[in-house]
Write a protein that holds these residues in place. Structure first.
Motif, mmCIF file in Angstrom:
data_model
loop_
_atom_site.group_PDB
_atom_site.id
_atom_site.type_symbol
_atom_site.label_atom_id
_atom_site.label_comp_id
_atom_site.label_asym_id
_atom_site.label_seq_id
_atom_site.Cartn_x
_atom_site.Cartn_y
_atom_site.Cartn_z
ATOM 1 N N PHE A 40 -34.887 64.906 22.783
ATOM 2 C CA PHE A 40 -34.657 66.091 23.615
ATOM 3 C C PHE A 40 -34.250 65.722 25.035
ATOM 4 O O PHE A 40 -33.372 66.371 25.624
ATOM 5 C CB PHE A 40 -35.931 66.950 23.650
ATOM 6 C CG PHE A 40 -35.790 68.170 24.521
ATOM 7 C CD1 PHE A 40 -35.051 69.270 24.103
ATOM 8 C CD2 PHE A 40 -36.390 68.226 25.771
ATOM 9 C CE1 PHE A 40 -34.912 70.402 24.903
ATOM 10 C CE2 PHE A 40 -36.267 69.347 26.581
ATOM 11 C CZ PHE A 40 -35.523 70.436 26.150
ATOM 12 N N VAL A 41 -34.869 64.692 25.584
ATOM 13 C CA VAL A 41 -34.545 64.299 26.966
ATOM 14 C C VAL A 41 -33.075 63.900 27.071
ATOM 15 O O VAL A 41 -32.376 64.289 28.020
ATOM 16 C CB VAL A 41 -35.462 63.152 27.442
ATOM 17 C CG1 VAL A 41 -34.981 62.585 28.772
ATOM 18 C CG2 VAL A 41 -36.899 63.645 27.585
ATOM 19 N N PHE A 44 -30.929 67.224 26.547
ATOM 20 C CA PHE A 44 -30.922 68.143 27.687
ATOM 21 C C PHE A 44 -30.347 67.467 28.934
ATOM 22 O O PHE A 44 -29.736 68.129 29.780
ATOM 23 C CB PHE A 44 -32.309 68.722 27.968
ATOM 24 C CG PHE A 44 -32.213 69.973 28.792
ATOM 25 C CD1 PHE A 44 -31.908 71.193 28.195
ATOM 26 C CD2 PHE A 44 -32.355 69.923 30.172
ATOM 27 C CE1 PHE A 44 -31.765 72.345 28.948
ATOM 28 C CE2 PHE A 44 -32.215 71.075 30.937
ATOM 29 C CZ PHE A 44 -31.915 72.289 30.333
ATOM 30 N N ASN A 65 -29.087 74.636 21.507
ATOM 31 C CA ASN A 65 -29.810 73.364 21.449
ATOM 32 C C ASN A 65 -31.068 73.522 20.599
ATOM 33 O O ASN A 65 -31.837 74.460 20.780
ATOM 34 C CB ASN A 65 -30.182 72.933 22.878
ATOM 35 C CG ASN A 65 -31.335 71.940 22.942
ATOM 36 O OD1 ASN A 65 -32.379 72.229 23.530
ATOM 37 N ND2 ASN A 65 -31.169 70.780 22.344
ATOM 38 N N VAL A 66 -31.217 72.629 19.635
ATOM 39 C CA VAL A 66 -32.457 72.525 18.866
ATOM 40 C C VAL A 66 -32.885 71.060 18.926
ATOM 41 O O VAL A 66 -32.221 70.187 18.365
ATOM 42 C CB VAL A 66 -32.275 72.956 17.402
ATOM 43 C CG1 VAL A 66 -33.586 72.809 16.637
ATOM 44 C CG2 VAL A 66 -31.784 74.396 17.316
ATOM 45 N N TYR A 67 -33.959 70.815 19.675
ATOM 46 C CA TYR A 67 -34.483 69.472 19.912
ATOM 47 C C TYR A 67 -33.404 68.469 20.353
ATOM 48 O O TYR A 67 -32.984 68.488 21.502
ATOM 49 C CB TYR A 67 -35.273 68.961 18.697
ATOM 50 C CG TYR A 67 -36.121 67.762 19.071
ATOM 51 C CD1 TYR A 67 -36.990 67.823 20.151
ATOM 52 C CD2 TYR A 67 -36.015 66.548 18.392
ATOM 53 C CE1 TYR A 67 -37.741 66.717 20.543
ATOM 54 C CE2 TYR A 67 -36.768 65.443 18.767
ATOM 55 C CZ TYR A 67 -37.624 65.527 19.837
ATOM 56 O OH TYR A 67 -38.349 64.430 20.220
#
Lengths: 99, 99
Positions: A40-41, A44, A65-67
């Protein structure tokens, strides 16, 4: 205002994107791509870099966005379809993803 | 690991969220909400604050953004449905949106 890509521009500008994993969206004049990151980091973090560019270009993606995955769709609402703004943002997204 | 909300917890924890604009998703045990902001900078700024909390809670939303709107879906994959993690993240999202 950005104008819709001409037939010649489409052949020249879209082909490299299609070869880089972008696809034409069915039912509308748009392109889409799925990105996958380590976590995720990373996902994103990439979105944040893209967001700053999108604001700078004054051209924004539709994205979800999913994970660790991000699905992007690009089209120019004002022009009713694909313009050079989409091509530029698509290239920038790939560049920022290290592709 | 987070466990699915019991019947009692659902009544107690979900009701305030439903009254705050969250809705139950059809066909799966999840809640969803549409947020609308003044512009892209406000929308993505909020997403960034939420992202930091999501990573901290180790619980991440499914969300999509189109310009100044963000549509969020929350559910706990590992538990196969809604848990207190979703309730906490939903509350935090509203708090960070100033709601």
């Amino acid at each position: 205002m950005a104008e819709k890509l001409t037939g010649e521009e489409r052949a020249r500008e879209l082909q490299p994107l299609l070869e880089a994993g972008w696809r034409l969206v069915e039912g509308r004049d748009a392109i889409a791509k799925n990105y996958s990151f380590a976590n995720f980091v990373e996902a994103f973090g990439w979105m944040t870099r893209v967001a700053l560019w999108a604001e700078k270009l004054n051209h924004h993606p539709e994205w979800s966005n999913v994970y660790r995955t991000v699905e992007v769709t690009l089209s120019t609402h004002d022009a009713g379809g694909l313009t050079m703004l989409d091509v530029r943002l698509a290239r920038k997204m790939d560049e920022l993803a290290g592709l």
